[in-house]
Design a protein around this motif. Structure first.
Motif, PDB file in Angstrom:
ATOM      1  N   ILE A 117       1.016  -1.303  -0.236  1.00  0.00           N
ATOM      2  CA  ILE A 117      -0.658  -0.092  -0.170  1.00  0.00           C
ATOM      3  C   ILE A 117       1.281   0.769  -0.209  1.00  0.00           C
ATOM      4  CG2 ILE A 117      -1.635   1.611   1.551  1.00  0.00           C
ATOM      5  CD1 ILE A 117      -2.774  -1.232   2.172  1.00  0.00           C
ATOM      6  N   GLY A 118       1.960   1.037   0.890  1.00  0.00           N
ATOM      7  CA  GLY A 118       2.603   2.085   0.818  1.00  0.00           C
ATOM      8  C   GLY A 118       3.138   2.370  -0.628  1.00  0.00           C
ATOM      9  N   ARG A 119       3.591   1.743  -1.701  1.00  0.00           N
ATOM     10  CA  ARG A 119       4.437   2.170  -2.491  1.00  0.00           C
ATOM     11  C   ARG A 119       3.114   2.817  -3.631  1.00  0.00           C
ATOM     12  NH1 ARG A 119       7.370  -2.136  -6.305  1.00  0.00           N
ATOM     13  NH2 ARG A 119       9.199  -1.588  -5.075  1.00  0.00           N
ATOM     14  N   ALA A 120       1.919   2.079  -3.128  1.00  0.00           N
ATOM     15  CA  ALA A 120       0.988   2.534  -4.258  1.00  0.00           C
ATOM     16  C   ALA A 120      -0.075   3.574  -4.132  1.00  0.00           C
ATOM     17  CB  ALA A 120       0.019   1.224  -3.693  1.00  0.00           C
ATOM     18  N   PHE A 121       0.591   4.092  -2.918  1.00  0.00           N
ATOM     19  CA  PHE A 121       0.395   5.847  -2.393  1.00  0.00           C
ATOM     20  C   PHE A 121       1.516   6.409  -3.267  1.00  0.00           C
ATOM     21  CE2 PHE A 121      -2.389   4.292   2.063  1.00  0.00           C
ATOM     22  CZ  PHE A 121      -3.487   5.389   1.441  1.00  0.00           C
ATOM     23  N   ALA A 122       2.244   6.085  -3.265  1.00  0.00           N
ATOM     24  CA  ALA A 122       3.352   7.081  -4.059  1.00  0.00           C
ATOM     25  C   ALA A 122       3.735   7.300  -5.197  1.00  0.00           C
ATOM     26  CB  ALA A 122       4.789   6.660  -2.908  1.00  0.00           C
ATOM     27  N   ARG A 123       3.170   6.024  -5.672  1.00  0.00           N
ATOM     28  CA  ARG A 123       3.057   6.241  -6.847  1.00  0.00           C
ATOM     29  C   ARG A 123       1.629   6.974  -7.010  1.00  0.00           C
ATOM     30  NH1 ARG A 123       2.860   0.723  -9.815  1.00  0.00           N
ATOM     31  NH2 ARG A 123       3.611   1.916 -11.949  1.00  0.00           N
ATOM     32  N   GLU A 124       0.796   6.956  -6.965  1.00  0.00           N
ATOM     33  CA  GLU A 124      -0.663   7.750  -7.161  1.00  0.00           C
ATOM     34  C   GLU A 124      -0.289   9.511  -6.881  1.00  0.00           C
ATOM     35  OE1 GLU A 124      -3.921   8.500  -8.419  1.00  0.00           O
ATOM     36  OE2 GLU A 124      -2.999   6.831  -8.671  1.00  0.00           O
ATOM     37  N   LEU A 125       0.351   9.309  -6.255  1.00  0.00           N
ATOM     38  CA  LEU A 125       0.242  10.767  -5.075  1.00  0.00           C
ATOM     39  C   LEU A 125       1.287  11.601  -6.669  1.00  0.00           C
ATOM     40  CD1 LEU A 125       1.260  10.249  -1.904  1.00  0.00           C
ATOM     41  CD2 LEU A 125      -0.506  11.922  -2.812  1.00  0.00           C
ATOM     42  N   ALA A 126       2.447  10.459  -7.106  1.00  0.00           N
ATOM     43  CA  ALA A 126       3.252  10.946  -8.198  1.00  0.00           C
ATOM     44  C   ALA A 126       2.547  11.438  -9.549  1.00  0.00           C
ATOM     45  CB  ALA A 126       4.428  10.515  -8.315  1.00  0.00           C
ATOM     46  N   ARG A 127       1.348  10.570  -9.986  1.00  0.00           N
ATOM     47  CA  ARG A 127       0.356  10.468 -11.062  1.00  0.00           C
ATOM     48  C   ARG A 127      -0.039  11.369 -10.797  1.00  0.00           C
ATOM     49  NH1 ARG A 127      -0.652   4.360  -9.034  1.00  0.00           N
ATOM     50  NH2 ARG A 127       0.417   3.597 -10.923  1.00  0.00           N
ATOM     51  N   ARG A 128      -0.239  12.150  -9.202  1.00  0.00           N
ATOM     52  CA  ARG A 128      -1.477  13.134  -9.474  1.00  0.00           C
ATOM     53  C   ARG A 128      -0.261  14.538  -9.153  1.00  0.00           C
ATOM     54  NH1 ARG A 128      -6.548  11.435  -5.064  1.00  0.00           N
ATOM     55  NH2 ARG A 128      -6.691   9.935  -6.238  1.00  0.00           N
ATOM     56  N   ASP A 129       1.154  14.777  -9.985  1.00  0.00           N
ATOM     57  CA  ASP A 129       1.292  15.748  -9.782  1.00  0.00           C
ATOM     58  C   ASP A 129       2.651  15.737  -8.868  1.00  0.00           C
ATOM     59  OD1 ASP A 129       0.960  16.249 -12.839  1.00  0.00           O
ATOM     60  OD2 ASP A 129      -0.561  16.601 -12.397  1.00  0.00           O
ATOM     61  N   GLY A 130       2.803  14.868  -7.798  1.00  0.00           N
ATOM     62  CA  GLY A 130       2.911  15.337  -5.891  1.00  0.00           C
ATOM     63  C   GLY A 130       4.396  15.019  -6.263  1.00  0.00           C
ATOM     64  N   ARG A 131       5.567  15.285  -5.468  1.00  0.00           N
ATOM     65  CA  ARG A 131       7.316  15.273  -5.694  1.00  0.00           C
ATOM     66  C   ARG A 131       6.637  14.598  -3.714  1.00  0.00           C
ATOM     67  NH1 ARG A 131      10.167  19.306  -3.795  1.00  0.00           N
ATOM     68  NH2 ARG A 131      11.525  18.598  -5.115  1.00  0.00           N
ATOM     69  N   VAL A 132       7.411  13.039  -4.143  1.00  0.00           N
ATOM     70  CA  VAL A 132       6.987  12.098  -2.698  1.00  0.00           C
ATOM     71  C   VAL A 132       8.521  11.649  -2.212  1.00  0.00           C
ATOM     72  CG1 VAL A 132       6.102  10.128  -2.557  1.00  0.00           C
ATOM     73  CG2 VAL A 132       4.940  11.110  -4.027  1.00  0.00           C
ATOM     74  N   LYS A 187      14.144   1.458  -3.697  1.00  0.00           N
ATOM     75  CA  LYS A 187      14.541   2.107  -4.349  1.00  0.00           C
ATOM     76  C   LYS A 187      13.847   1.274  -5.613  1.00  0.00           C
ATOM     77  CE  LYS A 187      18.836   1.557  -7.629  1.00  0.00           C
ATOM     78  NZ  LYS A 187      18.139   1.645  -8.607  1.00  0.00           N
ATOM     79  N   GLU A 188      13.477   0.487  -5.826  1.00  0.00           N
ATOM     80  CA  GLU A 188      12.488   0.021  -6.493  1.00  0.00           C
ATOM     81  C   GLU A 188      10.849   1.192  -6.252  1.00  0.00           C
ATOM     82  OE1 GLU A 188      11.163  -3.765  -6.005  1.00  0.00           O
ATOM     83  OE2 GLU A 188      13.144  -4.933  -6.820  1.00  0.00           O
ATOM     84  N   THR A 189      10.560   0.906  -5.690  1.00  0.00           N
ATOM     85  CA  THR A 189       9.546   2.323  -5.683  1.00  0.00           C
ATOM     86  C   THR A 189       9.623   3.310  -6.673  1.00  0.00           C
ATOM     87  OG1 THR A 189       8.498   1.594  -4.006  1.00  0.00           O
ATOM     88  CG2 THR A 189       7.783   3.633  -4.109  1.00  0.00           C
ATOM     89  N   VAL A 190      11.093   4.193  -6.095  1.00  0.00           N
ATOM     90  CA  VAL A 190      11.419   5.675  -6.803  1.00  0.00           C
ATOM     91  C   VAL A 190      11.790   5.378  -8.315  1.00  0.00           C
ATOM     92  CG1 VAL A 190      13.465   7.107  -6.493  1.00  0.00           C
ATOM     93  CG2 VAL A 190      11.924   6.421  -3.973  1.00  0.00           C
ATOM     94  N   ASP A 191      12.788   4.004  -8.344  1.00  0.00           N
ATOM     95  CA  ASP A 191      12.798   4.475 -10.045  1.00  0.00           C
ATOM     96  C   ASP A 191      11.248   4.019 -10.673  1.00  0.00           C
ATOM     97  OD1 ASP A 191      15.352   4.593  -8.878  1.00  0.00           O
ATOM     98  OD2 ASP A 191      15.865   1.627  -9.320  1.00  0.00           O
ATOM     99  N   LEU A 192      10.791   3.294 -10.062  1.00  0.00           N
ATOM    100  CA  LEU A 192       8.946   3.172 -11.108  1.00  0.00           C
ATOM    101  C   LEU A 192       8.486   4.509 -10.856  1.00  0.00           C
ATOM    102  CD1 LEU A 192       7.628  -0.123  -9.000  1.00  0.00           C
ATOM    103  CD2 LEU A 192       8.309  -0.011 -11.830  1.00  0.00           C
ATOM    104  N   ILE A 193       8.945   5.278 -10.303  1.00  0.00           N
ATOM    105  CA  ILE A 193       7.825   7.071 -10.247  1.00  0.00           C
ATOM    106  C   ILE A 193       9.019   8.103 -10.908  1.00  0.00           C
ATOM    107  CG2 ILE A 193       8.142   8.915  -8.896  1.00  0.00           C
ATOM    108  CD1 ILE A 193       6.879   7.513  -6.142  1.00  0.00           C
ATOM    109  N   ALA A 194      10.013   7.796 -10.863  1.00  0.00           N
ATOM    110  CA  ALA A 194      11.239   8.310 -11.593  1.00  0.00           C
ATOM    111  C   ALA A 194      10.279   7.990 -13.664  1.00  0.00           C
ATOM    112  CB  ALA A 194      12.158   8.220 -11.947  1.00  0.00           C
ATOM    113  N   SER A 195      10.959   6.754 -13.532  1.00  0.00           N
ATOM    114  CA  SER A 195      10.190   5.788 -15.144  1.00  0.00           C
ATOM    115  C   SER A 195       9.617   6.418 -15.597  1.00  0.00           C
ATOM    116  CB  SER A 195      10.392   4.770 -14.756  1.00  0.00           C
ATOM    117  OG  SER A 195       9.302   4.230 -14.545  1.00  0.00           O
ATOM    118  N   ALA A 196       8.120   6.873 -14.243  1.00  0.00           N
ATOM    119  CA  ALA A 196       6.951   7.144 -15.085  1.00  0.00           C
ATOM    120  C   ALA A 196       6.718   8.595 -15.377  1.00  0.00           C
ATOM    121  CB  ALA A 196       5.800   6.990 -14.336  1.00  0.00           C
ATOM    122  N   GLY A 197       7.819   9.135 -14.828  1.00  0.00           N
ATOM    123  CA  GLY A 197       8.430  11.039 -14.677  1.00  0.00           C
ATOM    124  C   GLY A 197       8.072  11.793 -13.900  1.00  0.00           C
TER     125      GLY A 197
END
Length: 273
Positions: A20-35, A46-56
């Motif tokens: 759930i924590g990774r899901a929160f972080a990715r969804e917040l990034a999708r909402r143009d947040g900085r996480v 690191k995987e979570t941060v890389d996933l967010i970075a790869s999605a812009g």
């Protein structure tokens, strides 16, 4: 920030290395947040941060054991420095699973570890971050509890107590912040498709049954995260996302004594290790 609290947010998420924590972080990034993503699992983080970075998106990894007040304070300071301002949103999500033994047989070490992460971790997060939100005069806190906090199922004593404490803390905090521009939400799901059932404090029999139920009836972590963030934008205190959780919540409130007896009878069917 009102209804846009979870959009363009500078956010802190604990336990962001998976689930759930990774899901929160990715969804917040999708909402143009900085996480600001934190966890004790450096590889998962690191995987979570890389996933967010790869999605812009934009995120940073900060190692943190939420049981340690000093480390949570360091997380706060790093977040403020990296964001350049007080966080808009703090999600106290870090948690572990525990269960399988009755009270009196569950080792005290299991109690201490479970309450240390699940309850003290949230206490530390609120203690450190809420004064900063108060000073900023705006923001939000999402605490991740569980339906276990009110269902009180047998052989889950430490987990139940830790999550009930998170619910109570969230209610207290919401009362203290009433009338301010700081919103509080507590998430109470039942089964979510994550790796929480793989924890070393869950007996094999209970873990196997939980995995089977989660595969069939569990919500995805992404769905839970989206639902919770949307509810937080609407100012909702309680998020009980699944129908089974809602039914259990209402039954417990309306018929507390019969509910407890029924839970005890059903608990006998949980397989031993």
């Amino acid at each position: 920030m009102g209804r846009q609290r979870t959009r363009n947010a500078g956010a802190v998420v604990t336990g962001a290395g998976s689930g759930i924590g990774r899901a929160f972080a990715r969804e917040l990034a999708r909402r143009d947040g900085r996480v600001v993503c934190s966890d004790v699992d450096e590889i998962g983080l690191k995987e979570t941060v890389d996933l967010i970075a790869s999605a812009g998106g934009e995120a940073v990894a900060v190692g943190c054991d939420v049981r340690d007040l000093g480390q949570v304070q360091a997380l706060h300071d790093t977040a403020v420095d990296w964001l350049g301002h007080a966080p808009h949103l703090v999600i106290n999500n870090a948690g572990i699973g525990a269960g399988g033994k009755v009270v009196g047989e569950a080792p005290m070490a299991d109690w201490q570890q479970t309450i240390g992460v699940n309850l003290w971790g949230v206490i530390h997060g609120c203690h450190v971050f809420v004064p900063t939100l108060r000073e900023a005069g705006r923001g939000g806190v999402i605490n991740v509890a569980s339906a276990a906090g009110f269902t009180a199922a047998p052989r889950m004593g430490a987990y139940n107590v830790s999550k009930a404490g998170v619910v109570s803390l969230s209610e207290t905090l919401a009362a203290e912040l009433a009338g301010s521009r700081i919103a509080v939400t507590v998430l109470c799901p039942t089964f979510v498709k994550t790796n929480i059932f793989d924890g070393e404090l869950i007996d094999a029999g209970a873990a196997g049954l939980a995995r089977k139920i989660a595969r069939v009836a569990g919500f995805s972590a992404d769905r839970v995260a989206r639902t919770t963030l949307d509810a937080h934008d609407k100012g909702r205190l309680y998020v009980v996302p699944q129908l089974d959780a809602q039914l259990l919540w209402r039954t417990k409130r309306l018929l507390p004594a019969p509910y407890t007896r029924a839970a005890g009878l059903l608990g006998r069917f949980v397989p031993d290790e």
